[in-house]
Scaffold this motif. Structure first.
Motif, short mmCIF file in Angstrom:
data_model
loop_
_atom_site.label_atom_id
_atom_site.label_comp_id
_atom_site.label_asym_id
_atom_site.label_seq_id
_atom_site.Cartn_x
_atom_site.Cartn_y
_atom_site.Cartn_z
N VAL A 66 8.37 -6.49 4.93
CA VAL A 66 6.93 -6.21 4.87
C VAL A 66 6.73 -4.77 4.40
O VAL A 66 7.24 -3.84 5.02
CB VAL A 66 6.26 -6.42 6.25
N SER A 67 6.00 -4.61 3.32
CA SER A 67 5.66 -3.27 2.82
C SER A 67 4.17 -3.05 3.03
O SER A 67 3.47 -3.91 3.56
CB SER A 67 6.04 -3.16 1.34
N GLY A 68 3.68 -1.93 2.58
CA GLY A 68 2.25 -1.65 2.77
C GLY A 68 1.82 -0.41 2.02
O GLY A 68 2.64 0.29 1.40
N SER A 69 0.54 -0.12 2.07
CA SER A 69 -0.02 1.05 1.39
C SER A 69 -1.36 1.41 2.02
O SER A 69 -1.96 0.61 2.74
CB SER A 69 -0.19 0.79 -0.11
N LEU A 70 -1.81 2.61 1.72
CA LEU A 70 -3.13 3.08 2.17
C LEU A 70 -4.00 3.27 0.95
O LEU A 70 -3.63 3.99 0.01
CB LEU A 70 -3.00 4.40 2.94
N VAL A 71 -5.15 2.63 0.94
CA VAL A 71 -6.08 2.70 -0.19
C VAL A 71 -7.41 3.22 0.31
O VAL A 71 -7.97 2.67 1.27
CB VAL A 71 -6.25 1.32 -0.85
N LYS A 72 -7.91 4.28 -0.35
CA LYS A 72 -9.20 4.86 0.04
C LYS A 72 -10.20 4.73 -1.12
O LYS A 72 -9.82 4.77 -2.28
CB LYS A 72 -9.04 6.34 0.41
N THR A 102 -9.37 -1.24 -5.77
CA THR A 102 -8.27 -2.13 -6.10
C THR A 102 -7.11 -1.89 -5.14
O THR A 102 -6.63 -0.77 -5.00
CB THR A 102 -7.80 -1.93 -7.55
N VAL A 103 -6.67 -2.98 -4.48
CA VAL A 103 -5.54 -2.94 -3.55
C VAL A 103 -4.34 -3.51 -4.30
O VAL A 103 -4.34 -4.69 -4.68
CB VAL A 103 -5.83 -3.75 -2.28
#
Length: 231
Positions: A20-26, A34-35
């Motif tokens: 499982v990966s992830g990111s922070l989008v503001k 866009t995610v």
């Protein structure tokens, strides 16, 4: 031996589990956010289905599913504001949220279904939608800019800054009282200064009597001249 067997089985299942990966989008309210989410496509056989959902990725599928694709096209969508603008067949399944609002903040799950046990590609993305900052000018100050008209010799510009409220008449510079105590007195003085030919009433009266005396003398002289001529 039983304990060792259980430990080995636990290790196998843990290592075989999905990564499982992830990111922070503001983003800002009103923007399109866009995610990102991608998977590898080396041939047509790699193209697969996937889903986007609200909340962290569960053991299978997506919670609160907002969009589904079969790998070639979108097959299900909960809201028209959710779109996939990337090339699906190239593995670009990034989610675009159109005209984002604060309620769009939260965790989003991108789940790419890959055949086999625990092979699904999972990623959890934290989206933060902030209010746009509105800068307002101070209500007490305004600035105006003036530029020389086209064709004039001077092309420089200058800025004039004024501060409100303006100084009232009572706060302005005070002038020392003049010789006039009221408006009528000042008017008489001004009138006399502007009309120097206007004489005083006594002087006009004396001049009238002088004109009358000269006229009488002239009449007497005429009568005397006529009587002498007749004689």
């Amino acid at each position: 031996h039983l304990h060792a067997l259980c430990s080995t089985a636990t290790f196998v299942f843990s290592s075989a589990g999905p990564t499982v990966s992830g990111s922070l989008v503001k983003g800002k309210v009103g923007q399109n956010i866009t995610v990102p989410c991608f998977y590898n496509v080396r041939s047509k056989d790699d193209i697969t289905s996937m889903c986007w959902g609200r909340g962290r990725c569960p053991a299978s599928k997506c919670y609160q599913t907002i969009i589904w694709t079969d790998g070639w096209k979108v097959t299900q969508r909960s809201d028209s504001r959710y779109i996939l603008k990337g090339a699906l067949m190239m593995g670009d399944v990034s989610l675009t949220i159109v005209n984002a609002v604060e309620a769009d903040s939260g965790t989003y799950c991108c789940r790419v279904e890959i055949s086999g046990w625990f092979n699904d590609q999972l990623s959890n993305h934290n989206v933060v939608v902030e209010k746009a900052r509105i800068s307002t000018a101070s209500p007490h100050t305004y600035t105006s800019e003036q530029t020389s008209a086209p064709g004039s010799t001077s092309e420089s510009s200058f800025t004039i800054t004024r501060t409100w409220p303006p100084v009232s008449a009572s706060e302005g510079p005070q002038t020392a009282p003049g010789p006039c105590s009221n408006t009528s007195g000042c008017w008489d003085v001004t009138s006399n200064l502007q009309n120097p030919s206007v004489s005083r009433p006594g002087q006009q009266y004396s001049e009238n009597w002088l004109y009358i005396g000269i006229s009488l003398c002239a009449v007497l002289l005429v009568i005397l001249f006529v009587s002498l001529f007749v004689t």
